[in-house]
Design an enzyme around this catalytic site. Structure first.
Site, PDB file in Angstrom:
ATOM      1  N   SER A  59       0.864  -1.178   0.000  1.00 35.42           N
ATOM      2  CA  SER A  59       0.000   0.000   0.000  1.00 35.42           C
ATOM      3  C   SER A  59       0.901   1.229   0.000  1.00 35.42           C
ATOM      4  O   SER A  59       2.089   1.137   0.301  1.00 35.42           O
ATOM      5  CB  SER A  59      -0.939   0.007   1.216  1.00 35.42           C
ATOM      6  N   LEU A  73      -3.170   1.516   6.894  1.00 33.37           N
ATOM      7  CA  LEU A  73      -3.538   2.655   6.042  1.00 33.37           C
ATOM      8  C   LEU A  73      -2.967   2.554   4.634  1.00 33.37           C
ATOM      9  O   LEU A  73      -1.896   1.980   4.428  1.00 33.37           O
ATOM     10  CB  LEU A  73      -3.051   3.961   6.662  1.00 33.37           C
ATOM     11  N   HIS A  84       3.587  -5.048   2.644  1.00 34.96           N
ATOM     12  CA  HIS A  84       3.042  -5.677   3.844  1.00 34.96           C
ATOM     13  C   HIS A  84       3.476  -7.131   3.971  1.00 34.96           C
ATOM     14  O   HIS A  84       3.824  -7.575   5.059  1.00 34.96           O
ATOM     15  CB  HIS A  84       1.507  -5.632   3.830  1.00 34.96           C
ATOM     16  N   LEU A  86       5.075 -10.717   1.640  1.00 33.85           N
ATOM     17  CA  LEU A  86       5.519 -11.521   0.504  1.00 33.85           C
ATOM     18  C   LEU A  86       5.506 -12.954   1.019  1.00 33.85           C
ATOM     19  O   LEU A  86       6.117 -13.247   2.053  1.00 33.85           O
ATOM     20  CB  LEU A  86       6.934 -11.127   0.083  1.00 33.85           C
ATOM     21  N   TYR A 130      16.327  -9.973   2.035  1.00 37.41           N
ATOM     22  CA  TYR A 130      15.961  -8.685   1.443  1.00 37.41           C
ATOM     23  C   TYR A 130      17.193  -7.888   1.028  1.00 37.41           C
ATOM     24  O   TYR A 130      17.157  -7.162   0.030  1.00 37.41           O
ATOM     25  CB  TYR A 130      15.058  -7.897   2.391  1.00 37.41           C
TER      26      TYR A 130
END
Length: 169
Positions: A59, A73, A84, A86, A130
């Site tokens: 988002s 939000l 948010h 994976l 990551y």
């Protein structure tokens, strides 16, 4: 991109991937539906033979760092995309699908107006994954969930993918 009709499949993969590791899911079914209705362009699914096997949901966010509000939000004018979750179905793990899907998602973000960075929070054991995908660790995240603490990570989203079409590359 995923649609609200994919929400149950998303939740099943997410639940299996996260409950066994952390005891909780990043997004619950109603939150998955919320984001897939509000900003489906910030989701991406990997389907094989019509079955969802991996996904990413994000988002928009408009602050330098993540806060508790970022968990629920969507700020449409934000220049960051908060990733948010994976997740990859257990039968498809250790095949590189997570890395490939994340790379494709970051390329997708390059085509969206005003997106300048992707941000996420993860547990410490995921930081190397990551980092290999180009994210930089920013340090401890302000957000906690129960006893879980997270590292916040950022990836710069540079340029627009469509601009390379005539660049001779």
């Amino acid at each position: 991109c995923l649609s609200p009709e994919d929400a149950v499949s998303v939740f099943e993969i997410e639940r299996e991937a996260f409950i066994s590791v952390s005891g909780d899911c990043p997004l619950h079914l109603d939150e998955i539906r919320h984001f897939l209705n509000l900003c489906p362009e910030l989701s991406l699914g990997w389907f094989e033979e019509g079955r969802l096997v991996a996904f990413v949901i994000g988002s928009r966010w408009d602050e330098d760092r993540l806060s508790q509000a970022a968990l629920t939000l969507h700020r449409p004018r934000g220049t960051a995309v908060h990733i948010h979750v994976l997740a990859v179905h257990r039968s498809c793990r250790q095949q590189g699908k997570g890395s490939i899907l994340l790379w494709r998602y970051l390329q997708h973000l390059r085509c969206l107006p005003r997106v300048r960075r992707a941000v996420l929070m993860c547990e410490d054991f995921l930081v190397p994954f990551y980092a290999k995908c180009g994210f930089e660790a920013l340090g401890p995240c302000e957000v906690t969930v129960g006893a879980l603490a997270f590292t916040e990570m950022r990836h710069a989203v540079r340029g627009h993918a469509f601009m390379r079409r005539n660049s001779g590359c």
